[in-house]
Motif scaffolding. Structure first.
Motif, PDB file in Angstrom:
ATOM      1  N   ASP A 100     -83.977-101.702  76.000  1.00  0.00           N
ATOM      2  CA  ASP A 100     -83.898-102.293  74.653  1.00  0.00           C
ATOM      3  C   ASP A 100     -82.746-101.680  73.852  1.00  0.00           C
ATOM      4  N   LEU A 103     -79.396-103.053  75.137  1.00  0.00           N
ATOM      5  CA  LEU A 103     -79.148-104.418  74.666  1.00  0.00           C
ATOM      6  C   LEU A 103     -78.716-104.425  73.204  1.00  0.00           C
ATOM      7  N   GLU A 106     -75.158-103.023  72.800  1.00  0.00           N
ATOM      8  CA  GLU A 106     -74.167-103.994  73.268  1.00  0.00           C
ATOM      9  C   GLU A 106     -73.995-105.128  72.259  1.00  0.00           C
TER      10      GLU A 106
END
Length: 187
Positions: A100, A103, A106
């Motif tokens: 998590d 992500l 990013e």
């Protein structure tokens, strides 16, 4: 000064900030200080407001970078620390947390870079100009608001060792809220 002598800038004090000491803040006084006019005389506020876009972009990118550094430290710690006979990064709950975080980091960086690309196209594309106008404050807000909670999640991966001053996580944790409270001029 143009003649090579020191300019008259009086530092009243250096501020002792919560986050870091390598990015000094100060209270200064300009009395009989030599300066150069930037922009058109009488349009100082308009001139500084034109710089707000770049300040917001800087905050969006800077917060995304801070998040990425915190993630890198958390990943390294989780891969080198063992619990229950295996690296923490291989434990199912820890793996989900790290995924998590990866992500979100990013997404924060990609969003900031997309705004930077739109900023590069301000002069050449109406679409990019409009996107930059709307997306820059949104990315600044989102990344700056998420950075403290994100860094806290990364700090939890380290446990108590992350809160010790020698650990770079302690500095990141203190630094994370700064961009959200530093304000760019509103336009």
């Amino acid at each position: 000064m143009p003649d090579g002598s020191a300019n008259r800038i009086h530092i009243q004090r250096l501020k002792d900030k919560c986050g870091n000491r390598s990015n000094a803040s100060s209270e200064i006084e300009y009395h009989d200080t030599w300066s150069i006019l930037v922009g058109e005389e009488g349009r100082g506020i308009a001139e500084i407001l034109s710089h707000a876009h770049l300040t917001r972009l800087d905050f969006a990118v800077g917060s995304a970078g801070l998040m990425r550094q915190a993630l890198s430290l958390a990943l390294n710690h989780a891969q080198t620390r063992t619990a229950f006979g295996k690296p923490m990064s291989e434990l199912p709950m820890q793996r989900n947390v790290l995924a998590d975080l990866a992500l979100e980091s990013e997404a924060a960086m990609l969003g900031a870079f997309r705004v930077a690309r739109a900023t590069d196209g301000l002069q050449s594309s109406e679409h990019e100009r409009l996107l930059a106008r709307v997306a820059t404050p949104v990315m600044k807000f989102w990344n700056c608001q998420r950075a403290p909670a994100f860094t806290y999640e990364c700090l939890q991966v380290h446990g108590g060792n992350g809160f010790i001053m020698e650990n770079p996580m302690a500095r990141l944790y203190r630094e994370a809220p700064l961009n959200s409270i530093w304000k760019a001029p509103r336009t």
